[in-house]
Design a protein around this motif. Structure first.
Motif, PDB file in Angstrom:
ATOM      1  N   ASP A   1       4.011   5.974  -5.477  1.00  8.07           N
ATOM      2  CA  ASP A   1       3.878   5.950  -6.899  1.00  8.07           C
ATOM      3  C   ASP A   1       2.959   6.861  -7.414  1.00  8.07           C
ATOM      4  O   ASP A   1       3.169   7.713  -8.409  1.00  8.07           O
ATOM      5  CB  ASP A   1       3.663   4.663  -7.435  1.00  8.07           C
ATOM      6  CG  ASP A   1       4.645   3.492  -7.473  1.00  8.07           C
ATOM      7  OD1 ASP A   1       5.916   4.057  -7.236  1.00  8.07           O
ATOM      8  OD2 ASP A   1       4.417   2.385  -7.513  1.00  8.07           O
ATOM      9  N   GLN A   2       1.876   7.003  -6.595  1.00 16.23           N
ATOM     10  CA  GLN A   2       0.664   8.045  -6.929  1.00 16.23           C
ATOM     11  C   GLN A   2       1.305   9.335  -6.638  1.00 16.23           C
ATOM     12  O   GLN A   2       0.931  10.323  -7.527  1.00 16.23           O
ATOM     13  CB  GLN A   2      -0.459   7.517  -6.020  1.00 16.23           C
ATOM     14  CG  GLN A   2      -1.347   6.719  -6.699  1.00 16.23           C
ATOM     15  CD  GLN A   2      -2.518   6.314  -5.603  1.00 16.23           C
ATOM     16  OE1 GLN A   2      -2.456   6.921  -4.618  1.00 16.23           O
ATOM     17  NE2 GLN A   2      -3.351   5.482  -5.978  1.00 16.23           N
ATOM     18  N   LEU A   3       1.957   9.689  -5.585  1.00 16.96           N
ATOM     19  CA  LEU A   3       2.446  11.103  -5.470  1.00 16.96           C
ATOM     20  C   LEU A   3       3.451  11.241  -6.246  1.00 16.96           C
ATOM     21  O   LEU A   3       3.827  12.547  -6.878  1.00 16.96           O
ATOM     22  CB  LEU A   3       3.239  10.906  -3.910  1.00 16.96           C
ATOM     23  CG  LEU A   3       2.364  10.866  -2.826  1.00 16.96           C
ATOM     24  CD1 LEU A   3       3.224  10.912  -1.357  1.00 16.96           C
ATOM     25  CD2 LEU A   3       1.343  12.138  -2.712  1.00 16.96           C
ATOM     26  N   LYS A   4       4.236  10.388  -6.877  1.00 12.82           N
ATOM     27  CA  LYS A   4       5.280  10.627  -7.767  1.00 12.82           C
ATOM     28  C   LYS A   4       4.841  11.033  -9.077  1.00 12.82           C
ATOM     29  O   LYS A   4       5.245  12.001 -10.122  1.00 12.82           O
ATOM     30  CB  LYS A   4       6.368   9.401  -8.034  1.00 12.82           C
ATOM     31  CG  LYS A   4       7.391   9.446  -8.803  1.00 12.82           C
ATOM     32  CD  LYS A   4       8.334   8.381  -8.855  1.00 12.82           C
ATOM     33  CE  LYS A   4       7.633   7.085  -9.101  1.00 12.82           C
ATOM     34  NZ  LYS A   4       8.318   6.048  -9.124  1.00 12.82           N
ATOM     35  N   ASP A   5       3.515  10.504  -9.583  1.00 11.83           N
ATOM     36  CA  ASP A   5       2.710  10.583 -10.955  1.00 11.83           C
ATOM     37  C   ASP A   5       2.047  11.994 -10.842  1.00 11.83           C
ATOM     38  O   ASP A   5       1.479  12.487 -11.688  1.00 11.83           O
ATOM     39  CB  ASP A   5       2.067   9.366 -11.051  1.00 11.83           C
ATOM     40  CG  ASP A   5       2.866   8.267 -11.303  1.00 11.83           C
ATOM     41  OD1 ASP A   5       4.064   8.285 -11.617  1.00 11.83           O
ATOM     42  OD2 ASP A   5       2.237   7.162 -11.495  1.00 11.83           O
ATOM     43  N   ASP A   6       1.679  12.484  -9.606  1.00 12.75           N
ATOM     44  CA  ASP A   6       0.707  13.611  -9.437  1.00 12.75           C
ATOM     45  C   ASP A   6       1.691  14.789  -9.443  1.00 12.75           C
ATOM     46  O   ASP A   6       2.495  15.244  -8.607  1.00 12.75           O
ATOM     47  CB  ASP A   6       0.218  13.438  -7.903  1.00 12.75           C
ATOM     48  CG  ASP A   6      -0.773  14.717  -7.811  1.00 12.75           C
ATOM     49  OD1 ASP A   6      -1.265  15.487  -8.880  1.00 12.75           O
ATOM     50  OD2 ASP A   6      -1.439  14.847  -6.770  1.00 12.75           O
TER      51      ASP A   6
ATOM     52  N   ARG B   1       0.769  -1.189  -0.140  1.00 13.37           N
ATOM     53  CA  ARG B   1       0.024  -0.109  -0.078  1.00 13.37           C
ATOM     54  C   ARG B   1       0.857   1.286   0.026  1.00 13.37           C
ATOM     55  O   ARG B   1       0.734   2.175  -0.702  1.00 13.37           O
ATOM     56  CB  ARG B   1      -0.904  -0.053   1.176  1.00 13.37           C
ATOM     57  CG  ARG B   1      -2.164  -0.893   0.839  1.00 13.37           C
ATOM     58  CD  ARG B   1      -3.153  -0.460   2.170  1.00 13.37           C
ATOM     59  NE  ARG B   1      -2.672  -0.694   3.546  1.00 13.37           N
ATOM     60  CZ  ARG B   1      -2.763  -1.962   4.147  1.00 13.37           C
ATOM     61  NH1 ARG B   1      -2.888  -3.037   3.562  1.00 13.37           N
ATOM     62  NH2 ARG B   1      -2.187  -1.929   5.447  1.00 13.37           N
TER      63      ARG B   1
ATOM     64  N   GLU C   1       3.919   1.464  -1.033  1.00 11.62           N
ATOM     65  CA  GLU C   1       4.530   1.592  -2.376  1.00 11.62           C
ATOM     66  C   GLU C   1       3.455   2.365  -3.564  1.00 11.62           C
ATOM     67  O   GLU C   1       3.873   2.977  -4.223  1.00 11.62           O
ATOM     68  CB  GLU C   1       5.127   0.525  -2.981  1.00 11.62           C
ATOM     69  CG  GLU C   1       5.601   0.213  -4.349  1.00 11.62           C
ATOM     70  CD  GLU C   1       6.083  -1.118  -4.834  1.00 11.62           C
ATOM     71  OE1 GLU C   1       7.069  -1.081  -5.617  1.00 11.62           O
ATOM     72  OE2 GLU C   1       5.665  -2.035  -4.291  1.00 11.62           O
ATOM     73  N   ARG C   2       2.251   1.898  -3.501  1.00 11.24           N
ATOM     74  CA  ARG C   2       1.242   2.384  -4.388  1.00 11.24           C
ATOM     75  C   ARG C   2       0.985   3.946  -4.021  1.00 11.24           C
ATOM     76  O   ARG C   2       0.760   4.688  -5.105  1.00 11.24           O
ATOM     77  CB  ARG C   2       0.011   1.651  -4.397  1.00 11.24           C
ATOM     78  CG  ARG C   2       0.155   0.052  -4.893  1.00 11.24           C
ATOM     79  CD  ARG C   2      -1.366  -0.599  -5.099  1.00 11.24           C
ATOM     80  NE  ARG C   2      -1.973  -0.703  -4.009  1.00 11.24           N
ATOM     81  CZ  ARG C   2      -1.880  -1.590  -3.030  1.00 11.24           C
ATOM     82  NH1 ARG C   2      -1.089  -2.625  -3.466  1.00 11.24           N
ATOM     83  NH2 ARG C   2      -2.531  -1.844  -1.835  1.00 11.24           N
ATOM     84  N   HIS C   3       1.036   4.264  -2.817  1.00  7.86           N
ATOM     85  CA  HIS C   3       0.878   5.569  -2.426  1.00  7.86           C
ATOM     86  C   HIS C   3       2.159   6.394  -2.836  1.00  7.86           C
ATOM     87  O   HIS C   3       1.718   7.629  -3.318  1.00  7.86           O
ATOM     88  CB  HIS C   3       0.571   5.783  -0.921  1.00  7.86           C
ATOM     89  CG  HIS C   3       0.510   7.033  -0.404  1.00  7.86           C
ATOM     90  ND1 HIS C   3      -0.615   7.916  -0.516  1.00  7.86           N
ATOM     91  CD2 HIS C   3       1.277   8.015   0.125  1.00  7.86           C
ATOM     92  CE1 HIS C   3      -0.422   9.073  -0.137  1.00  7.86           C
ATOM     93  NE2 HIS C   3       0.854   9.190   0.439  1.00  7.86           N
TER      94      HIS C   3
END
Length: 105
Positions: free
Chosen positions: A98-103, A92, A94-96
């Motif tokens: 990754d979302q921060l990095k893509d935002d 979880r 790691e997914r979070h």
């Protein structure tokens, strides 16, 4: 015999186990590595011996301590049932991240 967690909770005892993982050691070597008094080191070794985590061998007048891996393997087997909880939390996170990095905001 199950390992009481208070035995492993003490940082100096964990440090002793780390040192014994490298190789068997004399009490004097452990005392020097830990920076403790000899009686204090012996007290920790007694607790570890009573818990079955280490064994002692007489070497003339000296005592050489070595790790007994069997109780740690039993502890590892018991903890295996709980590892999925940690893995799920890390997944979880790691997914979070990754979302921060893509935002872009």
């Amino acid at each position: 015999m199950p390992i009481p967690f208070d035995v492993l909770a003490e940082p100096q005892r964990r440090r002793i186990l780390d040192l014994l993982l490298e190789r068997p050691r004399l009490v004097g070597e452990l005392t020097a590595e830990l920076g403790l008094s000899q009686p204090n080191t012996s007290k920790h070794l007694r607790v570890l011996r009573e818990a079955g985590l280490v064994r002692v061998r007489q070497d003339g007048q000296r005592r050489r301590y070595e790790l007994r891996p069997e109780p740690l393997a039993e502890l590892d087997a018991w903890l295996a049932h709980y590892r999925h909880l940690w893995s799920a939390s890390f997944d979880r996170l790691e997914r979070h991240l990754d979302q921060l990095k893509d935002d872009p905001s």
